[in-house]
Design a protein around this motif. Sequence first.
Motif, PDB file in Angstrom:
ATOM      1  N   GLY A  71      28.151  -1.577   8.274  1.00  0.00           N
ATOM      2  CA  GLY A  71      29.263  -0.845   7.443  1.00  0.00           C
ATOM      3  C   GLY A  71      28.369  -0.224   5.646  1.00  0.00           C
ATOM      4  O   GLY A  71      27.360  -0.475   5.860  1.00  0.00           O
ATOM      5  N   LYS A  72      29.749   0.681   4.938  1.00  0.00           N
ATOM      6  CA  LYS A  72      29.662   1.593   4.179  1.00  0.00           C
ATOM      7  C   LYS A  72      29.801   0.524   3.597  1.00  0.00           C
ATOM      8  O   LYS A  72      30.135  -0.143   2.811  1.00  0.00           O
ATOM      9  N   GLY A  73      28.368   0.491   2.432  1.00  0.00           N
ATOM     10  CA  GLY A  73      28.006  -0.490   0.691  1.00  0.00           C
ATOM     11  C   GLY A  73      27.265  -2.020   1.845  1.00  0.00           C
ATOM     12  O   GLY A  73      27.535  -2.454   0.732  1.00  0.00           O
ATOM     13  N   ALA A  74      26.686  -1.059   2.201  1.00  0.00           N
ATOM     14  CA  ALA A  74      26.822  -3.183   3.262  1.00  0.00           C
ATOM     15  C   ALA A  74      25.039  -3.202   2.126  1.00  0.00           C
ATOM     16  O   ALA A  74      24.335  -2.223   2.348  1.00  0.00           O
ATOM     17  N   VAL A  75      24.600  -4.561   1.916  1.00  0.00           N
ATOM     18  CA  VAL A  75      23.418  -4.728   1.788  1.00  0.00           C
ATOM     19  C   VAL A  75      21.866  -3.844   2.704  1.00  0.00           C
ATOM     20  O   VAL A  75      20.645  -3.436   2.331  1.00  0.00           O
ATOM     21  N   HIS A  76      22.532  -3.188   3.399  1.00  0.00           N
ATOM     22  CA  HIS A  76      21.536  -3.267   4.336  1.00  0.00           C
ATOM     23  C   HIS A  76      20.689  -1.545   3.239  1.00  0.00           C
ATOM     24  O   HIS A  76      20.251  -1.006   3.475  1.00  0.00           O
TER      25      HIS A  76
END
Length: 413
Positions: A71-76
């Motif tokens: 997902g875009k903006g994810a913690v990763h």
Amino acid sequence: MVDNTLPFLTQGYAWLPDLSRRKGPGPVRTRLLGKPAIALRGPAAVAFFYDENHVRRRTALPEPVLSTLFGKGAVHTLDGPEHRRRKALFVSLLKDASGVAMLARLVAEEWERSSKEWTGRPQVTLFDEVSVLITRAVCAWAGVPLGDRPDDEARRTARDLVAMVDGFATAGPRHWQARRARRRQEKRLARLVEEIRSAGGDAPADSDRPASAVQAVAAHRDADGELLDPHTAAVEILNVIRPTAAITWYAVFGAHALHRNPGLRERLATDSEGYARAFAHELRRFYPFAPFVAGLAPDDVQWRGEAIPEGTLVLLDLYGQNHDPELWHDPYMFDPDRFLGREPGRDELVPQGGGEAAEGHRCPGEDITLAVLSTLLPRLARLQYQVPEQDLRIPLSRMPTGPRSGFVISEVH
Ligand code: MYR
């Protein structure tokens, strides 16, 4: 140097080990996603990789991986204080012992319910059924409602969660299915976050009633003091429930391991002396799941005298490390005893990454993975069933992989 993205996508898990064999000992230099790349493995390399002075995540993950898996903006995709603040949310939700135990209890209940139903059917595809039962459990646990027709909704949600994982490393139809699944779930969960917020559910929970994962994400404030926008909140709710559903891959590998090693069934069924946990560790070591993790060198850095120029894609070869003969005696033998009575070292067994979960990018869901597998595996070993003729090959060229048939069982009782 020629770009290896296509060989990686077509050879899958075999790509990096083959390259290492051809290039001999030491880190492997190649090109991936149009960038110079270097692949490392071994506990010292793990410590190097998880040091932010050497490897950063922002902009490292390609769009096709973000639009399907994470997902875009994810913690990763965060680094530094921003990452630590967001990661603390995951750690508080996923590493809390009573929360983990509650999820394991829900999984046990769902297993009892589902396995009773299987007895009336001619055949059951374990992959499909386990993905649904874990999805039901994790949605109940996380506070994701399954609507007026929970059976149908659980199946639809499980299909979407599985699709997101299944489609991240292919350019074919599975990839487009993964994108559609993500869009659908993000939309639905963003709406849920907005509803919770407008009902005042983003207020801090009272101490007697811990917030559900959904409430905690809705109430979370990032390092800048702001609430997550509804889309990012949906992305992070998915980052709680999707990897939990992905434990299905390991559960099916468990069925495969039992089928290939029937002598282990009895010990797993009785689960004495922590055998199920040792079995779960060995599943995570032996079977292919995450091939590697990747980040970018923020500056010119050095690994054991090897120059890694700024902008190099640094790969940590998880699958290679888990089968490295320097680290594992007889690495291609499935042997849970290697973990009996001992926990693996922090940077030794790395199916879900290495380093510290709270500080770095190690998966915070390892406790959940082990608890869910320790719940499911002895129950699977106690279940009586036949394994009809089917294609149980596990193609290394497919990512993620699993027995081609999804592991069909019959005559369940
Ligand atoms: C989950 O749903 O998060 C669990 C599945 C994780 C698979 C992890 C694969 C890591 C892939 C990184 C690819 C980097 C490409 C440059």
